[in-house]
Design a protein around this motif. Structure first.
Motif, PDB file in Angstrom:
ATOM      1  N   VAL A  62       0.836  -1.205   0.000  1.00 47.44           N
ATOM      2  CA  VAL A  62       0.000   0.000   0.000  1.00 47.44           C
ATOM      3  C   VAL A  62       0.873   1.258   0.000  1.00 47.44           C
ATOM      4  CG1 VAL A  62      -1.711   1.305   1.301  1.00 47.44           C
ATOM      5  CG2 VAL A  62      -1.918  -1.174   1.113  1.00 47.44           C
ATOM      6  N   ALA A  63       1.881   1.268   0.881  1.00 50.24           N
ATOM      7  CA  ALA A  63       2.742   2.444   0.974  1.00 50.24           C
ATOM      8  C   ALA A  63       3.473   2.691  -0.349  1.00 50.24           C
ATOM      9  CB  ALA A  63       3.748   2.267   2.107  1.00 50.24           C
ATOM     10  N   SER A  64       3.849   1.596  -1.049  1.00 50.69           N
ATOM     11  CA  SER A  64       4.540   1.749  -2.334  1.00 50.69           C
ATOM     12  C   SER A  64       3.635   2.427  -3.352  1.00 50.69           C
ATOM     13  CB  SER A  64       4.962   0.381  -2.874  1.00 50.69           C
ATOM     14  OG  SER A  64       5.889  -0.205  -2.005  1.00 50.69           O
ATOM     15  N   ILE A  65       2.377   1.994  -3.395  1.00 47.84           N
ATOM     16  CA  ILE A  65       1.439   2.600  -4.343  1.00 47.84           C
ATOM     17  C   ILE A  65       1.259   4.079  -4.026  1.00 47.84           C
ATOM     18  CG2 ILE A  65      -0.952   2.642  -5.123  1.00 47.84           C
ATOM     19  CD1 ILE A  65      -1.057  -0.350  -4.750  1.00 47.84           C
ATOM     20  N   ILE A  66       1.042   4.370  -2.742  1.00 48.61           N
ATOM     21  CA  ILE A  66       0.820   5.771  -2.373  1.00 48.61           C
ATOM     22  C   ILE A  66       2.069   6.597  -2.673  1.00 48.61           C
ATOM     23  CG2 ILE A  66       0.227   7.350  -0.494  1.00 48.61           C
ATOM     24  CD1 ILE A  66      -1.274   5.089   0.826  1.00 48.61           C
ATOM     25  N   ILE A  78       8.010   4.483   5.226  1.00 44.82           N
ATOM     26  CA  ILE A  78       7.129   3.469   5.823  1.00 44.82           C
ATOM     27  C   ILE A  78       7.320   2.129   5.116  1.00 44.82           C
ATOM     28  CG2 ILE A  78       4.720   2.766   6.105  1.00 44.82           C
ATOM     29  CD1 ILE A  78       4.021   5.639   6.657  1.00 44.82           C
ATOM     30  N   ALA A  79       7.352   2.163   3.782  1.00 43.09           N
ATOM     31  CA  ALA A  79       7.521   0.924   3.017  1.00 43.09           C
ATOM     32  C   ALA A  79       8.837   0.254   3.391  1.00 43.09           C
ATOM     33  CB  ALA A  79       7.471   1.217   1.522  1.00 43.09           C
ATOM     34  N   LYS A  80       9.881   1.056   3.454  1.00 43.88           N
ATOM     35  CA  LYS A  80      11.198   0.504   3.745  1.00 43.88           C
ATOM     36  C   LYS A  80      11.234  -0.161   5.113  1.00 43.88           C
ATOM     37  CE  LYS A  80      15.954   1.721   4.512  1.00 43.88           C
ATOM     38  NZ  LYS A  80      16.977   2.729   4.644  1.00 43.88           N
ATOM     39  N   VAL A  81      10.792   0.569   6.118  1.00 43.34           N
ATOM     40  CA  VAL A  81      10.830   0.056   7.486  1.00 43.34           C
ATOM     41  C   VAL A  81       9.941  -1.175   7.614  1.00 43.34           C
ATOM     42  CG1 VAL A  81      10.290   0.589   9.880  1.00 43.34           C
ATOM     43  CG2 VAL A  81      11.347   2.322   8.434  1.00 43.34           C
ATOM     44  N   SER A  82       8.759  -1.099   7.018  1.00 45.46           N
ATOM     45  CA  SER A  82       7.817  -2.204   7.125  1.00 45.46           C
ATOM     46  C   SER A  82       8.386  -3.473   6.485  1.00 45.46           C
ATOM     47  CB  SER A  82       6.499  -1.821   6.462  1.00 45.46           C
ATOM     48  OG  SER A  82       5.495  -2.708   6.830  1.00 45.46           O
ATOM     49  N   ALA A  83       9.078  -3.320   5.362  1.00 46.64           N
ATOM     50  CA  ALA A  83       9.673  -4.492   4.711  1.00 46.64           C
ATOM     51  C   ALA A  83      10.710  -5.138   5.620  1.00 46.64           C
ATOM     52  CB  ALA A  83      10.309  -4.082   3.388  1.00 46.64           C
ATOM     53  N   GLU A  84      11.503  -4.296   6.283  1.00 44.46           N
ATOM     54  CA  GLU A  84      12.533  -4.842   7.172  1.00 44.46           C
ATOM     55  C   GLU A  84      11.899  -5.608   8.330  1.00 44.46           C
ATOM     56  OE1 GLU A  84      14.774  -1.381   8.115  1.00 44.46           O
ATOM     57  OE2 GLU A  84      15.922  -1.452   6.264  1.00 44.46           O
ATOM     58  N   ILE A  85      10.862  -5.021   8.916  1.00 39.26           N
ATOM     59  CA  ILE A  85      10.184  -5.712  10.027  1.00 39.26           C
ATOM     60  C   ILE A  85       9.560  -7.008   9.523  1.00 39.26           C
ATOM     61  CG2 ILE A  85       8.404  -5.519  11.782  1.00 39.26           C
ATOM     62  CD1 ILE A  85       8.678  -2.460  11.519  1.00 39.26           C
ATOM     63  N   GLY A  86       8.945  -6.932   8.348  1.00 35.51           N
ATOM     64  CA  GLY A  86       8.318  -8.123   7.766  1.00 35.51           C
ATOM     65  C   GLY A  86       9.314  -9.255   7.606  1.00 35.51           C
ATOM     66  N   GLU A 138      19.336   8.219  -4.156  1.00 31.73           N
ATOM     67  CA  GLU A 138      18.285   8.041  -3.152  1.00 31.73           C
ATOM     68  C   GLU A 138      16.872   8.205  -3.728  1.00 31.73           C
ATOM     69  OE1 GLU A 138      17.718   6.690   0.602  1.00 31.73           O
ATOM     70  OE2 GLU A 138      19.651   7.095  -0.330  1.00 31.73           O
ATOM     71  N   ASP A 139      16.672   9.213  -4.548  1.00 26.20           N
ATOM     72  CA  ASP A 139      15.326   9.476  -5.079  1.00 26.20           C
ATOM     73  C   ASP A 139      14.843   8.325  -5.937  1.00 26.20           C
ATOM     74  OD1 ASP A 139      15.395  11.826  -3.837  1.00 26.20           O
ATOM     75  OD2 ASP A 139      15.857  13.038  -5.614  1.00 26.20           O
ATOM     76  N   LYS A 140      15.740   7.843  -6.754  1.00 25.71           N
ATOM     77  CA  LYS A 140      15.372   6.791  -7.676  1.00 25.71           C
ATOM     78  C   LYS A 140      15.153   5.470  -6.952  1.00 25.71           C
ATOM     79  CE  LYS A 140      15.450   5.680 -12.160  1.00 25.71           C
ATOM     80  NZ  LYS A 140      16.045   5.397 -13.416  1.00 25.71           N
ATOM     81  N   LYS A 141      15.920   5.270  -5.906  1.00 24.40           N
ATOM     82  CA  LYS A 141      15.844   4.033  -5.146  1.00 24.40           C
ATOM     83  C   LYS A 141      14.432   3.792  -4.654  1.00 24.40           C
ATOM     84  CE  LYS A 141      19.577   3.239  -2.667  1.00 24.40           C
ATOM     85  NZ  LYS A 141      20.491   3.404  -1.531  1.00 24.40           N
ATOM     86  N   GLY A 142      13.816   4.843  -4.134  1.00 25.41           N
ATOM     87  CA  GLY A 142      12.459   4.728  -3.624  1.00 25.41           C
ATOM     88  C   GLY A 142      11.504   4.253  -4.690  1.00 25.41           C
TER      89      GLY A 142
END
Lengths: 229, 188, 225
Positions: A62-66, A78-86, A138-142
């Motif tokens: 969801v965060a990736s789409i937004i 949020i996407a980054k952190v959530s993936a790590e926790i996942g 950094e910008d592109k990475k996201g």
């Protein structure tokens, strides 16, 4: 800032209390299973981790789409952190699964659809983290990570069905989850664990976002200092 | 950003009174870009490169047009040689031909003189002059004061991404331009 | 020119370049034969077991040689930064994606057409099924594999270590294709009817549709500078 920090601490203590409560529910309140014995207690944490892993990856999706739509840096973080926790929760699932399986089915690993899908899931999000750590600006990475976060999540149900059909050829009915006749106390313990782990997820999420934001701020300050000199 | 490769972080790009980002495909048809990268394919011949780009731009009477631009940049006799065998200067010349094949209304030049040999500089100047006489807009980014002064009608100095000075080119001498630039950079 | 003819123009360009250099295709062909040979030695395949492992050998060979080739998908475009030149032309980004998919698909099909008959000989496999069904399975499997790989190779082309990144991000994603393709190939090879592989064919179809449509939407973001 200080007010925010308070909410943070509060969530931390609340999570701590929830975990203690969940431990009590799982280890003391729930009865010992007759056939499998104490090992069955892993089940509560195993399921809770699995639920959280899926939830975390759904948040990534969801965060990736937004993020792609709004380009708001917040969602990227949020996407980054959530993936790590996942990935952490998935790792718990993958470790606790075999331990349980060893005593339940007398085999460390069974190519059971849910467990196997979790393994693939783990690899997908490891890949996600690798994209994050690749050397790109950094910008592109996201943007790239977001695209992969979306593709990866959509892949999961397809993987599950493929593995289920594939597995049914070789392992007919090896597995029946311990569902069905679940003792009420066991069920309560399971719910407690799931809720506690969900709180843990949000605690980690907040902490992770905080760390990321601090990192960005430090970089900005460094930049300013460099410009001044 | 002006070439619409990066979405603007704020505001919009307005060209000839129209918002460019609203219809990017139409807009891209009207612009040509020459940069220090040639955008050419090494394993294709000069002709094939132009053919490929010409088709992408829907150039009418493409074969005739290819012959026109290729003579303009003086590569008529290397038409069927692969770009891989070209010298740096020849590649740059072909890159000029590629940029103007669809007769763009606006030409962007990003440090076009880096790595050009004398022949190529002369050709580029001729091409630019011709476009200028045809009342086309040319926008050049350069760190070369002399070229900037010689070529331009209007001169804009950017420091740190902001316009800090704007003046008609003929008002300045080379010396005064250099002083002006250094002062402006220093001020920041 | 319309959207379609621009795609054709892009495909023409890539195929001419590949035809001149023969860099990618030759490697793919050699690799697609080499992998089964390695597998033959490491699996100690006796005649009886060949039947079971042959479909797996085919698809492992195809995926590995495919990845080797797809790593190079965007190499031509990097030489003189011509990807930037492409993006300046008035063409929809998705045309670039579809053109690359078609190019990669063509190369895969070519590799398959050359190596598959050789593999049948090498493993002395008696084909008992229907050729048409086999072609359908291979077509669908290759399409799904190619469309995802092309997208992910565009993604990994942005990084410096793209060649080591691609396999790692690609393999987990294509697992459904591998499973479905191997299973249905196995069933077809021993001469079963199309009805028996219907669910696998459906799975391949669904996968193909999803992983053509989603990159179609996302490709624009990947190409942003």
């Amino acid at each position: 800032m200080s007010k925010k920090l308070k909410g943070h601490t509060f969530l931390g203590w609340l999570t701590f209390a929830m975990i203690i409560f969940a431990l009590y529910m799982a280890l003391v309140h729930a009865p010992v299973e007759r056939v499998m014995g104490v090992v069955q207690k892993i089940f509560y944490f195993h399921v809770a981790s699995a639920w959280n892993a899926f939830f975390a990856f759904f948040v990534v999706f969801v965060a990736s789409i937004i993020f792609l739509k709004t380009r708001n840096r917040k969602w990227d973080i949020i996407a980054k952190v959530s993936a790590e926790i996942g990935v952490v929760f998935t790792t718990i699932v993958l470790v606790s699964g075999p331990i349980w399986a060893r005593s339940a089915w007398n085999r460390w690993w069974v190519w059971e659809p849910r467990l196997t899908t979790t393994l693939i899931l783990w690899f997908i999000y490891l890949a996600y983290i690798l994209i994050r750590s690749a050397s790109i600006e950094e910008d592109k990475k996201g943007v790239l990570a977001a695209a992969f976060g979306i593709i990866g999540f959509l892949d999961v149900p397809v993987v599950f069905f493929a593995i289920r059909w594939w597995g049914s050829l070789y392992h007919p009915e090896v597995v029946k989850g311990s569902g069905g006749g679940l003792h009420p106390a066991m069920f309560q313990a399971l719910i407690a664990c799931v809720v506690a782990f969900t709180f843990l997820y949000f605690y980690f999420l907040q902490k992770g976002i905080f760390i990321e934001l601090s990192r960005l701020r430090i970089e900005k300050i460094k930049e300013e200092l460099r410009a001044e000199n | 950003m002006l070439a619409l490769l990066t979405p603007p972080s704020a505001g919009e790009v307005i060209i000839a009174g129209q918002s460019a980002s609203a219809k990017p495909l139409n807009y891209r048809k009207k612009i040509g870009v020459i940069s220090h990268n040639t955008f050419l394919y090494n394993n294709l011949s000069a002709y094939e490169n132009l053919l490929f780009y010409g088709r992408m731009y829907d150039v009418p009477n493409l074969k005739k047009r290819i012959n026109e631009v290729i003579s303009e940049v003086g590569l008529k006799y290397s038409l069927n040689d692969p770009v891989r065998n070209f010298s740096r200067g020849m590649q740059q010349r072909l890159s000029i031909a590629r940029a103007i094949i669809h007769e763009p209304e606006i030409l962007f030049l990003d440090e076009p003189y880096t790595g050009l040999d004398q022949a190529a500089v002369k050709i580029l100047n001729n091409v630019l002059l011709k476009l200028k006489n045809n009342e086309r807009t040319i926008l050049m980014v350069t760190h070369n004061f002399e070229q900037a002064l010689n070529m331009s009608d209007r001169l804009v100095i950017l420091v740190g991404g902001r316009i800090v000075h704007e003046t008609p080119g003929s008002f300045l001498t080379l010396e005064s331009l250099k002083d002006l630039y250094l002062n402006l950079v220093e001020e920041r | 020119m319309g959207y379609l003819s621009k795609i054709l123009n892009l495909v023409w360009k890539d195929l001419v370049i590949e035809f001149r250099a023969k860099e990618i295709l030759s490697v793919m062909l050699i690799f697609a034969i080499l992998v089964p040979i390695i597998l033959a030695f490491s699996l100690n395949s006796a005649q009886e077991t060949t039947e079971n492992i042959f479909p797996g050998i085919i698809w492992v060979a195809l995926t590995f040689s495919g990845i080797l080739g797809f790593n190079r998908t965007f190499l031509n475009e990097k030489q003189n930064d011509s990807l930037l030149g492409l993006m300046l032309t008035p063409v929809d980004r998705t045309a670039i994606y579809f053109a690359k998919v078609i190019v990669n698909f063509t190369m895969m099909i070519f590799t398959e057409a050359v190596t598959l008959p050789l593999l049948f000989i090498l493993f002395d496999f008696r084909f008992r099924g229907s050729i048409l069904t086999l072609v359908l399975v291979i077509f669908l499997g290759t399409l799904g594999f190619t469309s995802v790989s092309t997208f992910l190779s565009a993604l990994s082309a942005n990084t410096r270590a793209s060649e080591i990144l691609l396999p790692i991000i690609l393999f987990p994603i294509i697992i459904p294709v591998i499973i479905a393709a191997v299973q249905s190939t196995g069933i077809v090879l021993v001469g079963a009817s199309i009805g028996e592989i219907a669910s696998w064919i459906k799975l391949l179809g669904v996968y193909d549709v999803i992983f053509m449509a989603v990159p179609f939407i996302l490709f624009e973001y990947i190409l942003e500078v």
